[in-house]
Design an enzyme around this catalytic site. Structure first.
Site, PDB file in Angstrom:
ATOM      1  N   ASN A 100      -4.511  -2.143  11.950  1.00 63.69           N
ATOM      2  CA  ASN A 100      -4.339  -2.457  13.364  1.00 63.69           C
ATOM      3  C   ASN A 100      -5.651  -2.283  14.134  1.00 63.69           C
ATOM      4  O   ASN A 100      -5.985  -3.089  15.007  1.00 63.69           O
ATOM      5  CB  ASN A 100      -3.240  -1.566  13.943  1.00 63.69           C
ATOM      6  CG  ASN A 100      -1.878  -1.883  13.356  1.00 63.69           C
ATOM      7  OD1 ASN A 100      -1.290  -2.921  13.627  1.00 63.69           O
ATOM      8  ND2 ASN A 100      -1.391  -0.992  12.497  1.00 63.69           N
ATOM      9  N   LYS A 132       2.222   3.577  18.120  1.00 65.98           N
ATOM     10  CA  LYS A 132       0.826   3.948  17.838  1.00 65.98           C
ATOM     11  C   LYS A 132       0.052   2.775  17.242  1.00 65.98           C
ATOM     12  O   LYS A 132      -1.178   2.698  17.406  1.00 65.98           O
ATOM     13  CB  LYS A 132       0.770   5.173  16.929  1.00 65.98           C
ATOM     14  CG  LYS A 132       1.432   5.018  15.553  1.00 65.98           C
ATOM     15  CD  LYS A 132       0.471   4.534  14.480  1.00 65.98           C
ATOM     16  CE  LYS A 132       1.175   4.358  13.153  1.00 65.98           C
ATOM     17  NZ  LYS A 132       0.261   3.840  12.098  1.00 65.98           N
ATOM     18  N   ALA A 171      -2.693   5.350   2.552  1.00 67.95           N
ATOM     19  CA  ALA A 171      -2.316   5.250   1.143  1.00 67.95           C
ATOM     20  C   ALA A 171      -3.478   5.578   0.208  1.00 67.95           C
ATOM     21  O   ALA A 171      -3.304   6.261  -0.803  1.00 67.95           O
ATOM     22  CB  ALA A 171      -1.793   3.842   0.859  1.00 67.95           C
ATOM     23  N   SER A 181      -8.093   1.309   9.327  1.00 67.04           N
ATOM     24  CA  SER A 181      -6.747   0.987   9.795  1.00 67.04           C
ATOM     25  C   SER A 181      -6.624  -0.515  10.037  1.00 67.04           C
ATOM     26  O   SER A 181      -7.487  -1.136  10.658  1.00 67.04           O
ATOM     27  CB  SER A 181      -6.453   1.745  11.098  1.00 67.04           C
ATOM     28  OG  SER A 181      -5.414   1.127  11.828  1.00 67.04           O
ATOM     29  N   ASN A 226       0.816  -1.211   0.000  1.00 63.02           N
ATOM     30  CA  ASN A 226       0.000   0.000   0.000  1.00 63.02           C
ATOM     31  C   ASN A 226       0.850   1.262   0.000  1.00 63.02           C
ATOM     32  O   ASN A 226       0.695   2.140  -0.859  1.00 63.02           O
ATOM     33  CB  ASN A 226      -0.919   0.002   1.231  1.00 63.02           C
ATOM     34  CG  ASN A 226      -2.228  -0.705   0.989  1.00 63.02           C
ATOM     35  OD1 ASN A 226      -3.051  -0.272   0.194  1.00 63.02           O
ATOM     36  ND2 ASN A 226      -2.425  -1.815   1.678  1.00 63.02           N
ATOM     37  N   PHE A 227       1.754   1.375   0.986  1.00 63.69           N
ATOM     38  CA  PHE A 227       2.468   2.624   1.154  1.00 63.69           C
ATOM     39  C   PHE A 227       3.562   2.794   0.108  1.00 63.69           C
ATOM     40  O   PHE A 227       3.770   3.892  -0.417  1.00 63.69           O
ATOM     41  CB  PHE A 227       3.056   2.707   2.567  1.00 63.69           C
ATOM     42  CG  PHE A 227       3.156   4.111   3.087  1.00 63.69           C
ATOM     43  CD1 PHE A 227       2.117   5.005   2.928  1.00 63.69           C
ATOM     44  CD2 PHE A 227       4.293   4.543   3.745  1.00 63.69           C
ATOM     45  CE1 PHE A 227       2.202   6.309   3.400  1.00 63.69           C
ATOM     46  CE2 PHE A 227       4.396   5.840   4.223  1.00 63.69           C
ATOM     47  CZ  PHE A 227       3.341   6.731   4.050  1.00 63.69           C
ATOM     48  N   GLY A 228       4.270   1.715  -0.210  1.00 66.20           N
ATOM     49  CA  GLY A 228       5.283   1.811  -1.253  1.00 66.20           C
ATOM     50  C   GLY A 228       4.691   2.215  -2.585  1.00 66.20           C
ATOM     51  O   GLY A 228       5.228   3.070  -3.302  1.00 66.20           O
TER      52      GLY A 228
END
Length: 409
Positions: free
Chosen positions: A313, A248, A197, A311, A62-64
């Protein structure tokens, strides 16, 4: 009890005497992207900071993927490495990621590479290496890269992973020092903050912290990413930013668990606030600046992760609160929830520091000691009253040891 140093008190008093700056005019932001800009924003061209950079992104999750897309849309030349041959072929043919953000059309200027590890020739031609892989894979990746980084030009290294290595309890900064040496660790940069993302690829306005022990390299990374819809704020406390980004995720599990148990808004606000106090206490005992936990990488990321049902988590916690078993949740989640593994590393750090962290300890008990979520929540709620502000003024030993490894006081 909260104690402030005389230097910090002097700084605060000095700041209080300074007149407030004139209110700046409202910024009218314009977008030039492949997606519709948010309602209420007109169009503003991209900002180009310096030359175009060649960027290699390690990781196509996702973030990459979203950061690769952002950098390509900011006129940089981007390569994205994946271990999946099918993903590489699909991405290069259709400009879509078949595993994440599947509805998004990625910039055609991104080239996916893999599944073989990037060649030394490719790595040496890059200006920037961006690491968007789970923390547990950072040591292996950097060990493979080390021969390529020796003796030549060192690219700008940017790390966006959030977590603590389980076996060693090491932050990424220490992993970099162990694998690539202290000189590279001192110029490594870290990007963290409230940044989903799926919203970045829509060019929803987002702000992040960009930090390094080297202010020069933090500024370089900030210039690389900064756009009107992706604002960057620099800092020099990578230890605090890393701790905040890792911890977090554990507290997001707690927030999701509370929702799964049927608790509502009062409870969520309580959890976010007490989690901020707890992770600040742990961070200062570790040796980080308490002010770092009031930044985008601290309270900003904590608030986002603890208040959104999307999220990963938070989702783990919610399903635990509903009575599901952790093994089943992990198998069916579809992506990595780093808070699950970070809870192990955090428990070890908290025990070593001797710091009170009842929320994080409660999450560890549910994840790894088989405790019932509702029962453990009742135990936390039954604790006696305590002081609200209690920052550790002792220790700082882990940070001192890490900085000593880098040859810094």
């Amino acid at each position: 009890m909260l104690r402030l140093s005389s230097a910090l008190l002097a700084t605060l008093r000095c700041s209080a005497r300074r007149p407030l700056p004139a209110r700046p005019p409202l910024l009218c932001v314009r977008f030039r992207t492949r997606v519709a800009a948010p309602t209420g924003f007109s169009m503003l061209p991209h900002q180009q900071h310096g030359k175009k950079s060649k960027v290699l992104v390690f990781g196509a999750g996702n973030f990459g993927s979203c950061l690769a897309d952002h950098l390509a849309d900011s006129s940089h030349i981007v390569y994205m490495w994946s271990r999946s041959a099918d993903l590489v072929a699909h991405f290069n043919k259709y400009h879509k990621n078949p595993e994440v953000l599947q509805d998004h059309d990625f910039a055609e200027s991104i080239t996916a590479v893999g599944p073989e590890f990037p060649s030394a020739e490719l790595v040496q031609s890059m200006d920037v290496l961006l690491f968007a892989i789970p923390t547990e894979g950072v040591r292996e990746t950097l060990t493979a890269l080390k021969p390529t980084l020796e003796g030549g030009k060192v690219p700008l290294l940017i790390f966006v992973n959030k977590g603590i290595e389980i076996k060693t309890r090491a932050l990424t900064l220490e992993i970099i020092a162990d694998t690539c040496g202290p000189d590279i660790a001192k110029i490594a940069t870290f990007l963290s903050g409230p940044s989903f993302a799926k919203e970045i690829v829509k060019r929803q306005p987002t702000s992040v912290s960009v930090v390094s022990l080297s202010k020069e390299h933090a500024q370089q990374a900030s210039d690389l990413f900064h756009q009107p819809w992706f604002r960057c704020y620099t800092g020099d406390d990578p230890i605090g930013v890393e701790l905040a980004g890792a911890l977090k995720n554990v507290y997001a599990i707690a927030a999701g668990m509370a929702a799964g148990l049927g608790f509502e808004n009062n409870t969520r606000a309580m959890l976010i606030t007490r989690s901020l106090a707890e992770m600040t206490r742990v961070g200062t005992a570790y040796g980080a600046s308490p002010l770092t936990f009031l930044t985008l990488a601290g309270v900003g990321d904590l608030f986002l992760t603890c208040s959104s049902s999307t999220s990963r988590n938070y989702t783990v916690g919610y399903r635990l609160g509903k009575g599901e078993q952790l093994d089943h949740i992990i198998k069916t989640l579809g992506s990595v929830a780093e808070g699950v593994t970070t809870a192990k590393g955090m428990k070890a750090i908290v025990d070593e520091l001797g710091v009170a962290a009842p929320i994080a300890s409660g999450i560890y008990d549910v994840l790894y000691e088989g405790r019932d979520a509702a029962e453990r929540a009742n135990e936390l709620l039954s604790l006696p009253p305590m002081g609200e502000l209690d920052l550790s003024v002792e220790s700082g030993k882990p940070a001192k040891m890490l900085l000593g490894k880098l040859g810094l006081q």
